[in-house]
Enzyme design. Structure first.
Site: not given
Ligand code: GAR
Length: 197
Positions: A12-14, A91, A107, A109, A150, A179
């Site tokens: 959960g760092s983002n 997921k 998202n 990536h 993606d 990120e």
């Protein structure tokens, strides 16, 4: 004010970086909820620190597919967020969620998409593949979520060098640092293009 919801599965760092930027006033937004498929992950602890409601929705909590999808849609309906932010959510989203929020799901990536994306490319596996391919550079991509994993429209990318002697973990840390800088800015800029901020 921009309303966002976040989905996360891991450290959960983002997620933390985004809520910190909201707290500092850099990103003018409210984070309404965290959805996770892993009730004991780091992201859940961060949500607790910031008083953000957590919804644990997974194949374990909702073994029937229809109940699982209904539970996810119910959270979307309850909060009516402008953007849904996938921050290390491991997921694939059910198509009904993507259909509910077209062009409103982002998202992040950890590779320069379209390289090293799609099924099987997530987390540390991405960095392993980048090193195995002897790439000279890597870096995160923020993109819109579409049904093909993606493959949605790319909103932003940052390049970082791949250095001699990098392990997957060392490269992952270099990419992750970027990120944290990239995601909140891309959310801010994308919201502005949609007239949401
Ligand atoms: C991040 O590197 C993110 O790009 C990646 O997982 C990590 C989550 O870190 N996401 C994917 O691989 C999605 N396909 P975090 O939990 O510390 O934010």
């Amino acid at each position: 004010m921009l309303k966002i919801g976040v989905m996360a599965s891991g450290g959960g760092s983002n997620f933390k970086a985004i809520i910190e930027r909201i707290g500092e006033g850099d990103l003018e937004a409210q984070c309404k909820f965290l959805i996770t498929n892993n009730g004991t992950c780091g992201a859940v602890s961060h949500a607790g620190e910031y008083g953000i409601p957590v919804y644990h929705i997974s194949g374990k909590t909702h073994p029937e597919r229809a109940d699982y999808e209904a539970a996810l849609l119910e959270v979307l309906d309850r909060y009516d967020v402008d953007l849904l932010i996938l921050a290390g959510y491991m997921k694939a989203l059910p198509p009904c969620m993507i259909a509910r929020m077209p062009d409103r799901i982002l998202n992040i990536h950890p590779s320069l998409l379209p390289k090293f994306g799609g099924k099987g490319f997530w987390g540390i596996h991405v960095h392993e593949a980048v090193l195995a391919a002897h790439e000279k550079e890597s870096g995160p991509t923020v993109h819109l979520v579409s049904e093909e994993i993606d493959k949605g429209r790319i909103l932003a990318q940052v390049k970082v060098p791949v250095l001699e002697g990098d392990t997957p973990e060392v490269l992952a840390a270099r990419v992750l640092e970027q990120e944290h800088n990239l995601y909140w800015k891309t959310i801010r800029d994308y919201a502005a293009t949609l007239g949401l901020s």
